[in-house]
Design a protein around this motif. Structure first.
Motif, PDB file in Angstrom:
ATOM      1  N   LEU A   7     -17.261  49.100  52.753  1.00  0.00           N
ATOM      2  CA  LEU A   7     -16.237  49.336  51.818  1.00  0.00           C
ATOM      3  C   LEU A   7     -16.861  48.791  50.553  1.00  0.00           C
ATOM      4  CD1 LEU A   7     -13.584  50.952  51.211  1.00  0.00           C
ATOM      5  CD2 LEU A   7     -12.593  48.716  51.397  1.00  0.00           C
ATOM      6  N   ARG A   8     -17.020  49.906  49.510  1.00  0.00           N
ATOM      7  CA  ARG A   8     -17.402  49.722  48.436  1.00  0.00           C
ATOM      8  C   ARG A   8     -16.322  50.089  47.162  1.00  0.00           C
ATOM      9  NH1 ARG A   8     -20.215  47.205  51.167  1.00  0.00           N
ATOM     10  NH2 ARG A   8     -22.706  47.269  51.228  1.00  0.00           N
ATOM     11  N   ASN A   9     -16.328  49.354  46.174  1.00  0.00           N
ATOM     12  CA  ASN A   9     -15.404  49.940  44.993  1.00  0.00           C
ATOM     13  C   ASN A   9     -16.069  49.593  43.592  1.00  0.00           C
ATOM     14  OD1 ASN A   9     -14.100  47.515  43.256  1.00  0.00           O
ATOM     15  ND2 ASN A   9     -14.228  46.674  45.629  1.00  0.00           N
ATOM     16  N   LEU A  11     -13.849  49.150  40.975  1.00  0.00           N
ATOM     17  CA  LEU A  11     -12.471  48.658  40.386  1.00  0.00           C
ATOM     18  C   LEU A  11     -12.792  48.296  39.110  1.00  0.00           C
ATOM     19  CD1 LEU A  11      -9.342  49.025  40.607  1.00  0.00           C
ATOM     20  CD2 LEU A  11      -9.331  46.614  41.881  1.00  0.00           C
ATOM     21  N   LYS A  12     -13.677  46.908  39.183  1.00  0.00           N
ATOM     22  CA  LYS A  12     -13.881  46.263  37.772  1.00  0.00           C
ATOM     23  C   LYS A  12     -14.416  47.211  36.676  1.00  0.00           C
ATOM     24  CE  LYS A  12     -16.189  42.082  36.062  1.00  0.00           C
ATOM     25  NZ  LYS A  12     -17.105  41.027  36.419  1.00  0.00           N
ATOM     26  N   SER A  13     -15.267  48.137  37.009  1.00  0.00           N
ATOM     27  CA  SER A  13     -15.966  48.804  35.752  1.00  0.00           C
ATOM     28  C   SER A  13     -15.111  49.864  35.342  1.00  0.00           C
ATOM     29  CB  SER A  13     -17.145  49.548  36.517  1.00  0.00           C
ATOM     30  OG  SER A  13     -16.785  50.564  37.429  1.00  0.00           O
ATOM     31  N   ILE A  14     -13.823  50.386  36.104  1.00  0.00           N
ATOM     32  CA  ILE A  14     -12.990  51.464  35.775  1.00  0.00           C
ATOM     33  C   ILE A  14     -11.975  50.494  34.896  1.00  0.00           C
ATOM     34  CG2 ILE A  14     -11.115  53.059  36.310  1.00  0.00           C
ATOM     35  CD1 ILE A  14     -12.845  53.942  38.600  1.00  0.00           C
ATOM     36  N   LEU A  52      -3.302  53.180  46.732  1.00  0.00           N
ATOM     37  CA  LEU A  52      -2.600  54.385  45.963  1.00  0.00           C
ATOM     38  C   LEU A  52      -2.149  53.719  44.431  1.00  0.00           C
ATOM     39  CD1 LEU A  52      -0.755  56.217  49.027  1.00  0.00           C
ATOM     40  CD2 LEU A  52      -2.952  56.983  47.751  1.00  0.00           C
ATOM     41  N   ARG A  53      -1.578  52.648  44.429  1.00  0.00           N
ATOM     42  CA  ARG A  53      -0.982  52.023  43.335  1.00  0.00           C
ATOM     43  C   ARG A  53      -1.823  51.920  42.342  1.00  0.00           C
ATOM     44  NH1 ARG A  53       2.795  49.286  46.494  1.00  0.00           N
ATOM     45  NH2 ARG A  53       1.920  47.022  46.114  1.00  0.00           N
ATOM     46  N   LEU A  54      -3.140  51.241  42.752  1.00  0.00           N
ATOM     47  CA  LEU A  54      -4.424  50.881  41.959  1.00  0.00           C
ATOM     48  C   LEU A  54      -4.720  52.357  41.349  1.00  0.00           C
ATOM     49  CD1 LEU A  54      -6.262  48.314  43.908  1.00  0.00           C
ATOM     50  CD2 LEU A  54      -4.850  47.925  41.713  1.00  0.00           C
ATOM     51  N   ALA A  55      -4.956  53.366  42.203  1.00  0.00           N
ATOM     52  CA  ALA A  55      -5.672  54.753  41.615  1.00  0.00           C
ATOM     53  C   ALA A  55      -4.738  55.202  40.528  1.00  0.00           C
ATOM     54  CB  ALA A  55      -5.753  55.616  42.775  1.00  0.00           C
ATOM     55  N   LYS A  56      -3.238  55.114  40.783  1.00  0.00           N
ATOM     56  CA  LYS A  56      -2.203  55.482  39.847  1.00  0.00           C
ATOM     57  C   LYS A  56      -2.111  55.143  38.508  1.00  0.00           C
ATOM     58  CE  LYS A  56       2.837  56.675  39.454  1.00  0.00           C
ATOM     59  NZ  LYS A  56       4.163  56.769  40.091  1.00  0.00           N
ATOM     60  N   ALA A  57      -2.346  53.548  38.816  1.00  0.00           N
ATOM     61  CA  ALA A  57      -2.429  52.719  37.515  1.00  0.00           C
ATOM     62  C   ALA A  57      -3.577  52.909  36.542  1.00  0.00           C
ATOM     63  CB  ALA A  57      -2.266  51.206  37.979  1.00  0.00           C
ATOM     64  N   ASP A  64     -12.339  57.924  43.542  1.00  0.00           N
ATOM     65  CA  ASP A  64     -13.062  57.417  42.430  1.00  0.00           C
ATOM     66  C   ASP A  64     -13.360  55.910  42.430  1.00  0.00           C
ATOM     67  OD1 ASP A  64     -13.214  59.935  41.751  1.00  0.00           O
ATOM     68  OD2 ASP A  64     -11.542  59.716  40.355  1.00  0.00           O
ATOM     69  N   LEU A  65     -12.413  55.271  43.289  1.00  0.00           N
ATOM     70  CA  LEU A  65     -12.253  53.702  43.430  1.00  0.00           C
ATOM     71  C   LEU A  65     -13.097  53.326  44.659  1.00  0.00           C
ATOM     72  CD1 LEU A  65      -8.622  52.954  42.204  1.00  0.00           C
ATOM     73  CD2 LEU A  65     -10.631  52.570  40.950  1.00  0.00           C
ATOM     74  N   PHE A  66     -12.893  53.777  45.628  1.00  0.00           N
ATOM     75  CA  PHE A  66     -13.447  53.292  46.822  1.00  0.00           C
ATOM     76  C   PHE A  66     -14.265  54.285  47.682  1.00  0.00           C
ATOM     77  CE2 PHE A  66      -9.531  51.010  46.063  1.00  0.00           C
ATOM     78  CZ  PHE A  66      -9.797  49.746  46.020  1.00  0.00           C
TER      79      PHE A  66
END
Length: 377
Positions: A7-9, A11-14, A52-57, A64-66
């Motif tokens: 699993l890759r993400n 999150l930090k860059s976005i 889902l909450r992270l993507a919405k936030a 796009d995140l994972f």
């Protein structure tokens, strides 16, 4: 939950691109800051609800995140040019003649003005000209719908971008190469189309004798892109008063030349031979540059007093120009590629007003016969 090793993400860059701290994101997504830190570091795999909450936030899609590393395909491809063994490379990909071709994005090939995005990362298969390419996304449709053109005419990129606007699912990859290099690239199966502007003074023909010689029996068609004016680029205002190639010697002008195999160099050599001027009598004859843009920039910077290029390039750089010859620029396409849908889509736009207007506003081109089949071999 412990992170899945595949699993890759990003999150930090976005998050950082949006100017958010870990605590800011945690507050909006109703999770702890430690959760955000754990996900970003790869120590924690979030639940579906947290994902889902992270993507919405962040205002994006979950995809796009994972992503799963193992979901990205690997394919075997042939390198378009040699590179050091075992070197990992950014590559651009296309399918030509039933096989995958990997174009290394190194040096100048990695840029136009902006850096070119890669399709994948490759590793050499020791002792062969093949590579294993790990794609950076799974959009194989884009790679299948890529048309590769090798050539040196700056207008090819204008044509390519206009075509992509008309056919959003089509991608046109433009690999810079002089006329002979483009023709050999076509012959090796590295391109669908080769652009060239070579004149044979013995037959009075453009391009066809060279195509017939290099392809050696393979069937191809030549479709004209236009006729352009070639000649001497000069400093704005022509301070040295250069009017002919003879003046280059008489006035002691310094030139920059193009590499062997380019139409511009061939025209310069033919013109000097006609005037019975030895090549070594021209200062800078052996100072070789590899593109029309490089020649123009050398004259702009004062590195040279003159150089061979086209009227359109002179206009683009605000330089003076002495016309010497009108050259027909043709597109050479193997008949086996003609019926491929991406190639057909690209060629169909040669008759489109959007393409014509780009050529017309640039200047220096006669496109009255654009799209015509001028020869078959």
């Amino acid at each position: 939950m412990k992170q899945d090793s595949d699993l890759r993400n990003n999150l930090k860059s976005i998050r950082t691109r949006l100017g958010m701290s870990q605590q800011d994101l945690a507050n909006i997504a109703s999770v702890t800051r430690q959760t955000i830190s754990g996900v970003e570091s790869g120590l924690y795999a979030p639940s579906v609800a947290i994902t889902l909450r992270l993507a919405k936030a962040l205002g994006c899609q979950v995809e796009d995140l994972f992503w799963l590393e193992r979901d990205l395909p690997e394919i075997e491809a042939v390198l378009a040019k040699p590179v050091p063994n075992d070197q990992q490379l950014r590559v651009s990909m296309a399918r030509v003649g039933g096989q995958w071709i990997a174009y290394p994005l190194i040096g100048k090939d990695a840029f136009r003005q902006d850096m070119i995005p890669a399709d994948g990362e490759s590793t050499n298969l020791t002792g062969t000209n093949k590579v294993r390419v790990r794609l950076l996304d799974d959009n194989l449709d884009t790679l299948h719908n890529t048309v590769v053109i090798a050539g040196c005419a700056p207008v090819i990129s204008l044509w390519a971008r206009a075509t992509e606007r008309w056919h959003p699912q089509l991608r046109v990859q433009y690999n810079f190469a002089n006329s002979m290099a483009a023709l050999h690239s076509l012959c090796r199966g590295e391109a669908h189309i080769a652009g060239m502007h070579l004149y044979d003074p013995e037959t009075g023909e453009y391009n066809t004798p060279f195509v017939r010689d290099v392809l050696a029996g393979r069937e191809a068609v030549l479709i004209t892109l236009g006729v352009w004016e070639e000649g001497l680029l000069l400093k704005s205002g022509n301070p040295m008063g250069i009017r002919t190639v003879s003046d280059l010697v008489a006035l002691g002008a310094t030139i920059v030349n193009r590499e062997i195999g380019s139409g511009s160099r061939m025209l310069l050599e033919q013109t000097l031979q006609k005037e019975q001027i030895p090549f070594d009598a021209v200062q800078g004859f052996d100072n070789v540059l590899k593109s029309h843009q490089d020649v123009a920039q050398a004259v702009v910077r004062g590195v040279a007093d003159a150089g061979m290029s086209t009227a359109s390039v002179a206009t683009a750089f605000g330089l003076g120009f002495i016309p010497l010859h009108q050259s027909r620029y043709d597109l050479v396409i193997l008949k086996e590629y003609l019926e491929e849908a991406p190639v057909q889509q690209l060629l169909s736009t040669l008759g489109h007003r959007m393409v014509h207007s780009q050529f017309e506003i640039l200047g220096g081109y006669d496109i009255s016969k654009i799209g015509e089949v001028v020869a078959t071999v």
